[in-house]
Design a protein around this motif. Structure first.
Motif, PDB file in Angstrom:
ATOM      1  N   ALA A 290       0.836  -1.202   0.000  1.00 19.68           N
ATOM      2  CA  ALA A 290       0.000   0.000   0.000  1.00 19.68           C
ATOM      3  C   ALA A 290       0.870   1.252   0.000  1.00 19.68           C
ATOM      4  N   LEU A 291       0.420   2.283  -0.677  1.00 24.25           N
ATOM      5  CA  LEU A 291       1.114   3.563  -0.692  1.00 24.25           C
ATOM      6  C   LEU A 291       1.236   4.086   0.736  1.00 24.25           C
ATOM      7  N   GLN A 292       2.453   4.373   1.150  1.00 22.10           N
ATOM      8  CA  GLN A 292       2.687   4.777   2.535  1.00 22.10           C
ATOM      9  C   GLN A 292       2.481   6.264   2.774  1.00 22.10           C
ATOM     10  N   ASP A 293       2.866   7.067   1.805  1.00 22.60           N
ATOM     11  CA  ASP A 293       2.804   8.518   1.966  1.00 22.60           C
ATOM     12  C   ASP A 293       1.680   9.078   1.109  1.00 22.60           C
ATOM     13  N   ILE A 294       0.538   9.325   1.721  1.00 21.51           N
ATOM     14  CA  ILE A 294      -0.634   9.777   0.980  1.00 21.51           C
ATOM     15  C   ILE A 294      -0.421  11.161   0.371  1.00 21.51           C
ATOM     16  N   THR A 295       0.534  11.919   0.899  1.00 20.18           N
ATOM     17  CA  THR A 295       0.766  13.263   0.368  1.00 20.18           C
ATOM     18  C   THR A 295       1.452  13.229  -0.997  1.00 20.18           C
ATOM     19  N   GLN A 296       1.843  12.042  -1.456  1.00 20.76           N
ATOM     20  CA  GLN A 296       2.338  11.926  -2.830  1.00 20.76           C
ATOM     21  C   GLN A 296       1.219  12.219  -3.834  1.00 20.76           C
ATOM     22  N   ILE A 297      -0.022  12.138  -3.357  1.00 17.28           N
ATOM     23  CA  ILE A 297      -1.178  12.467  -4.187  1.00 17.28           C
ATOM     24  C   ILE A 297      -1.538  13.925  -3.918  1.00 17.28           C
TER      25      ILE A 297
ATOM     26  N   VAL B  32      -5.039   4.813   0.009  1.00 19.12           N
ATOM     27  CA  VAL B  32      -6.152   5.733   0.259  1.00 19.12           C
ATOM     28  C   VAL B  32      -7.036   5.199   1.377  1.00 19.12           C
ATOM     29  N   TRP B  33      -7.354   3.896   1.319  1.00 21.15           N
ATOM     30  CA  TRP B  33      -8.216   3.343   2.363  1.00 21.15           C
ATOM     31  C   TRP B  33      -7.508   3.346   3.717  1.00 21.15           C
ATOM     32  N   ASN B  34      -6.215   3.129   3.740  1.00 28.01           N
ATOM     33  CA  ASN B  34      -5.457   3.215   4.981  1.00 28.01           C
ATOM     34  C   ASN B  34      -5.537   4.627   5.557  1.00 28.01           C
ATOM     35  N   TYR B  35      -5.471   5.606   4.677  1.00 28.31           N
ATOM     36  CA  TYR B  35      -5.589   7.005   5.102  1.00 28.31           C
ATOM     37  C   TYR B  35      -6.969   7.275   5.687  1.00 28.31           C
ATOM     38  N   ILE B  36      -8.004   6.799   5.010  1.00 29.38           N
ATOM     39  CA  ILE B  36      -9.368   7.037   5.483  1.00 29.38           C
ATOM     40  C   ILE B  36      -9.619   6.315   6.808  1.00 29.38           C
ATOM     41  N   LYS B  37      -9.132   5.092   6.928  1.00 30.58           N
ATOM     42  CA  LYS B  37      -9.401   4.290   8.128  1.00 30.58           C
ATOM     43  C   LYS B  37      -8.521   4.663   9.313  1.00 30.58           C
ATOM     44  N   ASN B  38      -7.261   4.982   9.051  1.00 31.68           N
ATOM     45  CA  ASN B  38      -6.292   5.028  10.150  1.00 31.68           C
ATOM     46  C   ASN B  38      -5.667   6.388  10.408  1.00 31.68           C
ATOM     47  N   SER B  39      -6.057   7.408   9.637  1.00 36.25           N
ATOM     48  CA  SER B  39      -5.467   8.731   9.865  1.00 36.25           C
ATOM     49  C   SER B  39      -6.102   9.449  11.041  1.00 36.25           C
ATOM     50  N   GLY B  40      -7.293   9.005  11.463  1.00 34.97           N
ATOM     51  CA  GLY B  40      -8.014   9.677  12.530  1.00 34.97           C
ATOM     52  C   GLY B  40      -8.835  10.860  12.062  1.00 34.97           C
ATOM     53  N   GLN B  41      -8.772  11.178  10.800  1.00 28.16           N
ATOM     54  CA  GLN B  41      -9.508  12.330  10.276  1.00 28.16           C
ATOM     55  C   GLN B  41     -10.925  11.985   9.854  1.00 28.16           C
ATOM     56  N   PHE B  42     -11.253  10.679   9.849  1.00 28.57           N
ATOM     57  CA  PHE B  42     -12.571  10.257   9.380  1.00 28.57           C
ATOM     58  C   PHE B  42     -13.197   9.305  10.396  1.00 28.57           C
ATOM     59  N   PRO B  43     -13.637   9.818  11.548  1.00 29.81           N
ATOM     60  CA  PRO B  43     -14.200   8.933  12.574  1.00 29.81           C
ATOM     61  C   PRO B  43     -15.418   8.157  12.092  1.00 29.81           C
ATOM     62  N   GLU B  44     -16.130   8.695  11.099  1.00 35.84           N
ATOM     63  CA  GLU B  44     -17.300   8.009  10.570  1.00 35.84           C
ATOM     64  C   GLU B  44     -16.921   6.715   9.869  1.00 35.84           C
ATOM     65  N   ALA B  45     -15.635   6.535   9.548  1.00 35.10           N
ATOM     66  CA  ALA B  45     -15.177   5.322   8.870  1.00 35.10           C
ATOM     67  C   ALA B  45     -14.863   4.192   9.840  1.00 35.10           C
ATOM     68  N   ASP B  46     -15.053   4.420  11.124  1.00 35.63           N
ATOM     69  CA  ASP B  46     -14.674   3.406  12.122  1.00 35.63           C
ATOM     70  C   ASP B  46     -15.381   2.074  11.898  1.00 35.63           C
TER      71      ASP B  46
END
Length: 765
Positions: free
Chosen positions: A222-229, A273-287
């Motif tokens: 999985a892409l590790q650094d989401i800021t590459q996007i 992307v899914w790792n970012y959504i699930k594990n970044s803490g910025q999307f609590p609704e994705a829990d």
């Protein structure tokens, strides 16, 4: 039990199929080609290298089907493609308004296997082309890994609808891959280096809320650094599937031979992307959400484009050039993407719209140097810029239908594809396509064998648009709103609108038309009224002095004013729409198309409808009433609204709408063709988009046909399709046919539409 002794070598089981037409590629273009050819009596083999049909629209990729309607985000009114693709999308609406891609798979498979003239080969890959001479394909070889069987497929005609052009490539057909220079065709939008040579692939994912916490451990790749996007902040927990079409990569690679490399990069991105959504803490609704599905194969946009006797160019799209051999149409924007795809700093697409739909010539649909090879789908003969518009699936399907009918005529008369360009043969092809419901802009159907042309046509009533009654809601003029009205040549009728102002203010009303009568872009202002309003509810008089020199729609425009509410009507009528100067970022519509440099596209405003159940007409009284909905429209050869309604519409209060065909002598009727209004303005996206109904409110669901004794000879109760063919086991001998239309809606009900019929044809075969 099977037991074979050891041997030096074995050959695979081989089956040979002889047919009239071999269609390679089971995407929508190949499916529509095969079905059209089969229904015209041609024996076809449809070869698909995947386990399901549909290509990018299938459950393996899950891209929504779109074409000239462009999500209702441009000025192409009533522009949904007709014929087989219309039939497929309407069936999907009826069975699957939720947009489940698995259900769409079943619809495509069902439609193909129900055709007795089609032999379907799934999971079967073409790997070799055989030729009888330098210009002629004699057969192809294919292999199915699921049954370990080789196929020898032999026919006089072949259609390559494979996306990458596997047949054309191996046959030696001339092709292009990449972008032309500006100088080659004089295309001002020929891309610069930042837009690269090719459009990339996309790969999608679906999510599901499980109702309980779900954790996600990303795979190592999985892409590790989401800021590459660069656009990573656009990701959220609500969007999924092809809403994220801009997860794209590969525009700087070989999009044929590097597809596996591109797929792996897209997998890295998706799981990152899914790792970012699930594990970044910025999307609590994705829990509580889980990753339900990730595509296993990417959706391809561009690879090879094969050369025909003509090459579609930017000017054909933007200027809406006409062609004597027009057999289909397009209307998606010129939609090119940055070469670096998701890793680009640029926006994900650069869409430039034309003012209306454009013709696609037949000469783009066959190889210029392989005499028996048709082209369909995204590989047709087009420049890279024009391809940006013609590449989308509904357009490709429409092209596929044209190829299917061309193959049928070629088979019948033992011709080659190029032979059909002879003017008389081309007219036959165009007329046969029109008979199937294929819309070709600027052409109309006239069939000498159609008995309706010998009949007297009468109706129980004929709608006169004297009022869009003020029985709907009041909506503020937060955005400018306009009512489209079809008018004949001559004076503009006097109108009355209904408004409410919360203070003394001024309302500006403009009367506009299109510079081309067949377009629906209001780019010519005919008159402007400035009306003083006092606080409160009031009627306003709209008296215009302008004249129309051509039949077309006019636009009565109420310019935005937050202090004014406009009265709307619940009545909907075939060929009449309200439109709004809003924005639709999904198709680069920000209210106005305004290029900052000369790239060969026009500046104009977007005026687009709202989707049902919204988008009601603006309430108006109209004097004298508009009389363009008469019964003779059912034989004018146009099967949808264009610059006129092209429909018989009954009075709104007609409780038993009937239309009767009468002949002076008895006729033997074997077949009746009916065309219903299924709202060609609605795009019917196949996935994700949820539709508000399963049948268009304009469509008559129940009808019956009676003979001259008023005896019922046919009855249908569940119609939801545009095209219906009635075949009688024994010819009906009669001096008249009466069609009774049954409307289940009640007048003054929301979304009520009077009964209507677009076309009737009768045959004595």
């Amino acid at each position: 039990m099977i037991r074979e002794p050891a041997t030096d070598k074995r050959t695979l089981k081989t089956i040979r199929y002889d047919a009239d037409l071999i269609v390679v590629g089971g995407g929508l273009s190949g499916v529509c080609c095969a079905i059209t050819a089969a229904r015209a009596g041609t024996r076809a083999v449809l070869v698909q290298d995947r386990p399901v049909l549909g290509g990018n629209s299938s459950s393996e990729v899950r891209l929504w089907v779109l074409g000239a309607t462009s999500h209702m985000g441009n000025n192409n009114r009533w522009a949904r493609e007709g014929g087989v693709i219309d039939e497929l999308l309407l069936e999907n609406l009826y069975r699957n308004p939720e947009g489940n891609p698995l259900i769409f798979d079943t619809i495509l498979l069902e439609k193909v296997i129900l055709e007795p003239n089609i032999k379907l080969l799934l999971n079967t890959v073409v790997y070799e082309v055989e030729k009888s001479n330098a210009e002629t394909i004699s057969g192809i070889r294919a292999f199915c890994s699921q049954n370990s069987t080789m196929y020898e497929l032999v026919a006089p005609l072949f259609c390559d609808a494979s996306g990458d052009g596997i047949v054309g490539f191996q046959a030696g057909a001339a092709f292009r891959m990449g972008a032309e220079s500006r100088e080659e065709f004089g295309e001002k939008f020929a891309p610069t280096a930042e837009y690269g040579e090719l459009l990339g692939h996309s790969l999608y994912f679906y999510t599901k809320d499980t109702g309980r916490p779900v954790r996600f451990v990303p795979p190592a790749y999985a892409l590790q650094d989401i800021t590459q996007i660069p656009r990573y902040k656009r990701f959220n927990a609500q969007e999924y599937g092809c809403q994220l079409w801009w997860i794209e990569y590969g525009g700087r690679l070989d999009t044929v031979h590097d597809t596996e490399t591109i797929k792996w990069e897209l997998w890295k991105v998706v799981y990152g992307v899914w790792n970012y959504i699930k594990n970044s803490g910025q999307f609590p609704e994705a829990d509580t959400m889980t990753l339900e599905w990730v595509g296993q194969i990417p959706g391809k946009r561009e690879s090879r484009r094969f050369e025909g006797d003509s090459i579609l160019k930017q000017q054909d799209v933007v200027e809406q050039r006409t062609h004597p051999d027009a057999v289909a149409f397009g209307g998606w924007s010129i939609d090119l993407h940055p070469a670096d795809g998701i890793f680009s700093e640029k926006p994900g697409c650069n869409q430039w719209h034309s003012k209306g739909i454009y013709q696609i010539p037949y000469r783009c649909l066959y190889s210029r140097n392989i005499t028996n090879l048709f082209l369909a789908g995204r590989i047709i003969s087009a420049s890279h810029v024009a391809f940006g518009s013609s590449r989308v699936m509904a357009t490709g399907a429409h092209v596929g239908q044209a190829v299917g009918m061309a193959a049928a005529l070629s088979t019948r008369d033992q011709l080659l594809p190029r032979d059909l360009t002879e003017p008389a043969r081309m007219q036959t092809l165009q007329q046969e396509l029109l008979k199937t419901g294929q819309h070709i802009p600027g052409l109309h159907l006239y069939d000498n064998n159609d008995l309706v042309h010998q009949a007297t046509v009468s109706a129980s009533s004929e709608f006169v648009l004297s009022e869009l009654p003020p029985d709907g809601a009041l909506f503020p003029l937060t955005y400018s709103a306009a009512q489209m009205l079809p008018l004949p040549v001559g004076a503009i009728p006097r109108m009355t609108a209904f408004v409410t102002a919360d203070q003394d203010t001024t309302l500006t009303v403009e009367l506009r038309r299109s510079s081309k009568s067949f377009n629906h872009t209001p780019d010519v202002t005919m008159e402007t009224l400035t009306i003083s309003l006092s606080k409160g509810k009031q009627e306003i008089d709209l008296s215009f002095v302008s004249q129309l020199s051509e039949q077309q729609h006019i636009f009565v425009m109420f310019l935005k004013n937050e202090h004014i509410q406009l009265q709307y009507s619940q009545l909907r009528v075939t060929g009449i729409l309200s439109v709004f100067n809003k924005i639709n970022p999904a198709v680069s519509n920000y209210g106005k198309q305004e290029p900052t440099e000369d790239i060969g596209v026009d500046t104009f405003e977007f005026w687009c409808p709202e989707r049902r159940p919204a988008g009601q007409n603006i309430a108006l009284r109209i004097q004298p009433g508009i009389r363009l909905f008469n019964s003779n429209n059912v034989r004018n050869g146009i099967q949808r609204p264009t610059n006129q309604p092209n429909a018989w519409v009954a009075n709104a209060d007609d409780t038993n709408p009937t239309i009767t065909l009468s002949w002076p002598t008895r006729k033997q009727i074997s077949r009746v063709e009916l065309r219903f209004d299924t709202d060609f303005d609605h795009p019917l996206e196949s996935v994700i988009m949820i539709h508000p109904e399963t049948v268009s409110p304009f469509c008559v669901q129940e009808y019956e046909v009676c003979n001259d004794q008023q005896e019922r000879i046919f009855h249908q109760t569940d119609n939801h399709q545009s095209n219906r063919t009635i075949r009688f086991e024994q010819p009906v001998e009669t001096t008249s046919l009466t069609i009774h239309l049954k409307k289940k809606s009640a007048f003054h009900q929301a979304n009520f539409a009077p009964a209507s019929l677009l076309e009737i044809r009768c045959y004595a075969e």
